[in-house]
Write an enzyme that holds these catalytic residues in place. Sequence first.
Site, mmCIF file in Angstrom:
data_model
loop_
_atom_site.group_PDB
_atom_site.id
_atom_site.type_symbol
_atom_site.label_atom_id
_atom_site.label_comp_id
_atom_site.label_asym_id
_atom_site.label_seq_id
_atom_site.Cartn_x
_atom_site.Cartn_y
_atom_site.Cartn_z
ATOM 1 N N SER A 67 0.799 -1.233 0.000
ATOM 2 C CA SER A 67 0.000 0.000 0.000
ATOM 3 C C SER A 67 0.827 1.276 0.000
ATOM 4 O O SER A 67 0.264 2.371 -0.076
ATOM 5 C CB SER A 67 -0.955 0.012 1.205
ATOM 6 O OG SER A 67 -2.151 -0.657 0.888
ATOM 7 N N LYS A 70 0.060 3.764 -2.618
ATOM 8 C CA LYS A 70 -0.892 4.867 -2.464
ATOM 9 C C LYS A 70 -0.203 6.210 -2.234
ATOM 10 O O LYS A 70 -0.842 7.261 -2.351
ATOM 11 C CB LYS A 70 -1.863 4.563 -1.321
ATOM 12 C CG LYS A 70 -2.794 3.376 -1.601
ATOM 13 C CD LYS A 70 -3.847 3.258 -0.514
ATOM 14 C CE LYS A 70 -4.788 2.085 -0.758
ATOM 15 N NZ LYS A 70 -4.199 0.775 -0.463
ATOM 16 N N SER A 133 -6.574 3.834 3.996
ATOM 17 C CA SER A 133 -5.915 2.970 3.011
ATOM 18 C C SER A 133 -6.940 2.189 2.200
ATOM 19 O O SER A 133 -6.737 1.020 1.858
ATOM 20 C CB SER A 133 -4.932 2.005 3.691
ATOM 21 O OG SER A 133 -4.021 1.467 2.760
#
Length: 398
Positions: A67, A70, A133
């Site tokens: 992640s 991101k 997230s």
Amino acid sequence: MMKKNFSTPLCKLALSVSVMLLIVPSLRAADAPTVPQVDAKAYVLMDYNSGKILAEGNADTRLDPASLTKIMSSYVIGQAIKAGKIKPDDLVTVGKDAWATGNPTLRGSSLMFIKPGDRVPVSELNKGIVIQSGNDASIALADFVAGSQDSFVGLMNNYAKALDLQNTHFLTVHGLDAQGQYSTARDMALLSKALIRDVPDEYAIHKEKEYTFNKIHQINRNRLLWNSNLNVDGIKTGYTSGAGHNLVASATEGPMRLISVVLGAPSDRIRFSESEKLLNWGFRFYETVTPIKADKAFVTQKVWFGDVGEVPLGVAEDAAVTIPKGQMKNLKASYKLNQPTLEAPLAKGQAVGTIEFQLDGKLIEQHPLVVMQEVKKGNIFSRIWDFIMMKLSQWFGG
């Protein structure tokens, strides 16, 4: 190259800084502090202002960012808002590809819990990406910004090239496992620096500790935001079974900002403890000073054949240098010109040499030496006179 030496310590250029540093125990440059052991596949500790890497391990090894992907999604979104291509209050209609129930890829992952047909403001989806997230929010906003996930990924990779992230390639907007998606600890530090520098309004979201959407309350997974020993204001956690536990964190102490990257830690707890260890170590042993400001001339140099006889030279951006604590008084600088003489015309911002910073006789940093004001060609009479004077100077060694 022509070299001009300034043997005067730079503390005379920043007396107030050097005076304050006298109370700090001096650490000789030769006695560089031992880098702490970090339990992770790769790590980096970078000073934000100078870009200096203070500690690293396997910094250029390509690993799964999970992640942390991101961070780039956030950068692309921040740039789109900054450019006015989208607005925070624009309403986004959620498509089926962003619905976890209908998209097997998203099941069991981090979610904002949006549904097809929901009309959600850009600002809310943005918080869902950064704070929660949310993989579903990442898809919905990617579709809105670029028309499709694939097009958004194209933007991500274009920015990666523009930022010179040499070992980074994205395949998804959210970071879930995808064969061939990779980045490195160094590239993640550089990307995070760009996020903080280029889209500060977007970065500000990363310090928010919690977010509630549709009566579902979720906490930011970056537990360092609650750390009482550090002033952490970002950035992002990441985890998949393939990547392990990742964390990019940034913290400030006075004017100094550090960025830590920990990739592939063996557990959630360890990624936080190792990041905290790196940041505390950096603040304990180093400081970042800015002895040369962009609005102040570093030196004035003779210029030939111009409408003026001298031109101020300096730096285009504040010249930040990261050094061991207590060493400001030993920091010296010299400059080199690319050519033996400066001749008009000269453009403002034109690089004509290099400023070199030395500590205990060792070169530690270089910055371009640039012209601080335009110099046009002088009239015919002044140019003839300068030609004569230059020849006399060359002949007689003046």
